[in-house]
Design a protein around this motif. Structure first.
Motif, short mmCIF file in Angstrom:
data_model
loop_
_atom_site.label_atom_id
_atom_site.label_comp_id
_atom_site.label_asym_id
_atom_site.label_seq_id
_atom_site.Cartn_x
_atom_site.Cartn_y
_atom_site.Cartn_z
N LYS A 1 2.79 -3.07 4.54
CA LYS A 1 3.98 -3.89 4.76
C LYS A 1 3.53 -5.32 5.06
CE LYS A 1 6.75 -0.33 4.53
NZ LYS A 1 7.66 -0.15 3.37
N PRO A 2 4.32 -6.31 4.67
CA PRO A 2 3.90 -7.71 4.87
C PRO A 2 3.57 -8.04 6.32
CG PRO A 2 5.78 -7.61 3.38
CD PRO A 2 5.58 -6.22 3.91
N ASP A 3 4.31 -7.49 7.27
CA ASP A 3 4.07 -7.84 8.67
C ASP A 3 2.90 -7.07 9.29
OD1 ASP A 3 5.25 -5.37 8.70
OD2 ASP A 3 6.83 -5.87 10.12
N GLU A 4 2.25 -6.19 8.52
CA GLU A 4 1.10 -5.46 9.05
C GLU A 4 -0.19 -6.27 8.96
OE1 GLU A 4 1.70 -0.74 8.53
OE2 GLU A 4 1.41 -1.81 6.65
N LEU A 5 -0.26 -7.22 8.04
CA LEU A 5 -1.49 -7.97 7.83
C LEU A 5 -1.57 -9.17 8.78
CD1 LEU A 5 -1.76 -7.93 3.95
CD2 LEU A 5 -2.88 -6.44 5.60
N PRO A 6 -2.77 -9.53 9.21
CA PRO A 6 -2.91 -10.66 10.14
C PRO A 6 -2.45 -11.96 9.50
CG PRO A 6 -5.05 -9.90 9.34
CD PRO A 6 -4.05 -8.89 8.92
N ASP A 7 -1.84 -12.82 10.31
CA ASP A 7 -1.40 -14.15 9.88
C ASP A 7 -0.45 -14.10 8.69
OD1 ASP A 7 -3.10 -15.24 11.85
OD2 ASP A 7 -4.80 -15.22 10.47
N GLN A 8 0.30 -13.00 8.57
CA GLN A 8 1.29 -12.85 7.49
C GLN A 8 0.65 -13.04 6.11
OE1 GLN A 8 4.57 -11.93 8.30
NE2 GLN A 8 3.56 -11.71 10.29
N ALA A 9 -0.60 -12.65 5.97
CA ALA A 9 -1.30 -12.80 4.70
C ALA A 9 -0.68 -11.91 3.64
CB ALA A 9 -2.77 -12.46 4.88
N ALA A 10 -0.74 -12.33 2.38
CA ALA A 10 -0.25 -11.51 1.28
C ALA A 10 -1.22 -10.39 0.97
CB ALA A 10 -0.05 -12.37 0.04
N ALA A 11 -2.51 -10.61 1.25
CA ALA A 11 -3.54 -9.60 1.02
C ALA A 11 -4.78 -10.00 1.81
CB ALA A 11 -3.87 -9.47 -0.46
N VAL A 12 -5.61 -9.00 2.11
CA VAL A 12 -6.90 -9.24 2.76
C VAL A 12 -7.93 -8.34 2.09
CG1 VAL A 12 -8.25 -9.16 4.88
CG2 VAL A 12 -5.82 -9.79 4.98
N ALA A 13 -9.08 -8.92 1.78
CA ALA A 13 -10.18 -8.14 1.19
C ALA A 13 -11.31 -8.05 2.20
CB ALA A 13 -10.66 -8.80 -0.08
N LEU A 14 -11.80 -6.83 2.43
CA LEU A 14 -13.00 -6.60 3.21
C LEU A 14 -14.15 -6.47 2.23
CD1 LEU A 14 -11.63 -3.92 5.73
CD2 LEU A 14 -11.69 -6.40 5.97
N LEU A 15 -15.15 -7.32 2.39
CA LEU A 15 -16.19 -7.47 1.38
C LEU A 15 -17.43 -6.65 1.71
CD1 LEU A 15 -15.89 -11.34 0.88
CD2 LEU A 15 -14.67 -9.51 -0.32
N ARG A 16 -18.10 -6.21 0.62
CA ARG A 16 -19.37 -5.49 0.79
C ARG A 16 -20.50 -6.46 1.09
NH1 ARG A 16 -17.64 -2.51 -4.38
NH2 ARG A 16 -16.95 -0.45 -3.64
N PHE A 17 -20.50 -7.61 0.46
CA PHE A 17 -21.56 -8.60 0.63
C PHE A 17 -21.06 -9.95 0.22
CE2 PHE A 17 -21.97 -6.37 -3.42
CZ PHE A 17 -21.98 -7.41 -4.34
#
Length: 372
Positions: A356-372
Motif C-alpha cells: 500500500k502507498p502509505d506502507e513505504l517510508p517517506d511515501q515513496a512509490a517504490a523502494v529497492a533493497l540492493l544486493r551490491f
C-alpha cells in the motif's frame, strides 16, 4: 514479457466462471477490441493492419469452449503473430493498453513473494491437499494421500465374513480381537484413527521433502486425531474446525487464508522495516529513486523490490546506452517502468512485494533493497 511488434496490445477483462454473466463476457471483449483497434490506428497502423493484428483475439468471440469455466480474470497479450491468454484468479478492471511492450503490471500479484501455503482437508472418508496463495487454491493431484474405501457396513461385513474373507478398508489393520470384541462405534473409531494416522504420515513425508506452512480443515474429532499423529511443528499454522465436505474451493480459501495471512505477510513486513532503516540513515543499500531502481533491476542488483500500488510511469530504458526516458509521450509507445523493474527483478532471482502507498517510508512509490 516483450513483443517484437511495435504495437503490443494488452487487454484485461473481468470474467465470470459461471452464471448468466458468462454470456456478457464476449460482448465486453468485443468492445475492448474495438477500443484497441482505435488506439492502433491512431499510431502507425492502417485499419487493415490493425484488424489483422487483432484477428486471433477476435476469433475468440465465437469460441464457446474458450468462455466456459473460466477464472475471474482474463489477460490477453496480442502482438505480431502472437496471442497469449491467461485465465487468472484476479479481479481486473476492463482495460486496454497499446504500446511498445506488453503491460504486465496487473499480473504482478500472482508473481509477488507473498509465498504459498498448503491446505489439508480431512473427513472420515477422504483427504485432499491444496496449494494456496493469497488469491486461490489449487488441488494437488500428485500428493499421493491415502484413499479410503466406503465405510458403509464397516463393522457388519468383517463380523459376518469368515476370517480369510474379511475385507481390508483403506490402510486399516484391525485385529480379530478388535473386530469381534468391540462394538460398532469402537470399531469405526479404530478405522478412523488408522485412516487419519496414514494421512498424517503421508503429510509428514511431504513436509520433510518440501516444508510449507499448512492449514488443517477438519471437524474437531478428525482434526484432533490428525494433530495427535502428525509432526508438523511450526509448519502447522492454523486449524479450522469444520467439516470441509460441503465447501467449494472459494469457500475453503476464504476460511484458510486468514489462518496463513500473518505468516505470508512476514517477508513483506520485514522488507519494509529494513527499507525504512536503510533509507533513514542514508545507506546506499536501498534506493527509492526511479532511474536508480530501473537501472539496478536491469543489472540484476535488486534483491527485493517493494512496489506501491500507484500510477504507472510511462517511459523506456535502453540498457546498452544506459538511457532512461519518461513522459506523457511514451504512454502510447513505451512501457510502465515500475512494471519493467519488477519483471527484471524477478528474472534475476529477486523478490517483489506489492505494498500500500502509505506502507513505504517517506511515501515513496517504490523502494529497492540492493544486493551490491
Amino acid at each position: 514479457m516483450t513483443s517484437e511488434s511495435p504495437s503490443a496490445v494488452s487487454i484485461f477483462l473481468q470474467t465470470h466462471p459461471t452464471g448468466k454473466e458468462v454470456r456478457q463476457d464476449p460482448i465486453r471483449l468485443k468492445n475492448l477490441l474495438a477500443d484497441a483497434r482505435t488506439k492502433l490506428t491512431r499510431t502507425s497502423l492502417t485499419e487493415a493492419e490493425a484488424d489483422a493484428l487483432l484477428q486471433p483475439a477476435t476469433d475468440l468471440l465465437e469460441d464457446r469452449e474458450f468462455w466456459q469455466h473460466r477464472s475471474t480474470g482474463l489477460a490477453l497479450f496480442i502482438g505480431q503473430d502472437q496471442l497469449d491468454d491467461f485465465h487468472v484468479p484476479l479481479d481486473f478492471e476492463d482495460r486496454v493498453v497499446v504500446g511498445h511492450a506488453f503491460d504486465v503490471r496487473p499480473l504482478l500479484p500472482l508473481l509477488t513473494a507473498d509465498g504459498q501455503f498448503r491446505v489439508l482437508t480431512v473427513t472420515s472418508e477422504s483427504a485432499r491437499l491444496y496449494t494456496g496463495s493469497r488469491h486461490d487454491l489449487v488441488l494437488d493431484t500428485t500428493a499421493g494421500l491415502p484413499e479410503r474405501a466406503s465405510v458403509e457396513n464397516d463393522y457388519e461385513n468383517p463380523v459376518q465374513a469368515s476370517p480369510p474373507a474379511r475385507p481390508r478398508v483403506g490402510s486399516a489393520n484391525i485385529s480379530n480381537a478388535q473386530v469381534y470384541g468391540d462394538g460398532p462405534p469402537d470399531f469405526r473409531k479404530a478405522l478412523l484413527q488408522e485412516f487419519v494416522g496414514a494421512v498424517a504420515k503421508a503429510v509428514d513425508k511431504l513436509n520433510a521433502a518440501d516444508p510449507q506452512p499448512l492449514v488443517l480443515v477438519a471437524d474437531a474429532e478428525v482434526g484432533g486425531h490428525f494433530q495427535h499423529d502428525a509432526h508438523l511443528g511450526s509448519m502447522l499454522i492454523g486449524v479450522v474446525h469444520t467439516n470441509p465436505a460441503s465447501l467449494d474451493v472459494r469457500e475453503l480459501h476464504d476460511l484458510a487464508y486468514p489462518e496463513a495471512k500473518s505468516r505470508l505477510d512476514s517477508g513483506r513486513v520485514d522488507a519494509i522495516a529494513k527499507a525504512a532503516e536503510l533509507l533513514g540513515r542514508g545507506d546506499q543499500g536501498a534506493t527509492s529513486v526511479l532511474p536508480d531502481i530501473v537501472r539496478a533491476a536491469y543489472r540484476g542488483q535488486v534483491d527485493t523490490l517493494l512496489l506501491g500500488e500507484g500510477e504507472p510511469v510511462w517511459g523506456r530504458y535502453d540498457l546498452d546506452a544506459d538511457r532512461l526516458e519518461t513522459g506523457p509521450a511514451f504512454e502510447a509507445s513505451g512501457e510502465d517502468l515500475w512494471a519493467s523493474a519488477a519483471v527484471q527483478t524477478l528474472q534475476h532471482g529477486g523478490s517483489v512485494h506489492l505494498t500500500k502507498p502509505d506502507e513505504l517510508p517517506d511515501q515513496a512509490a517504490a523502494v529497492a533493497l540492493l544486493r551490491f
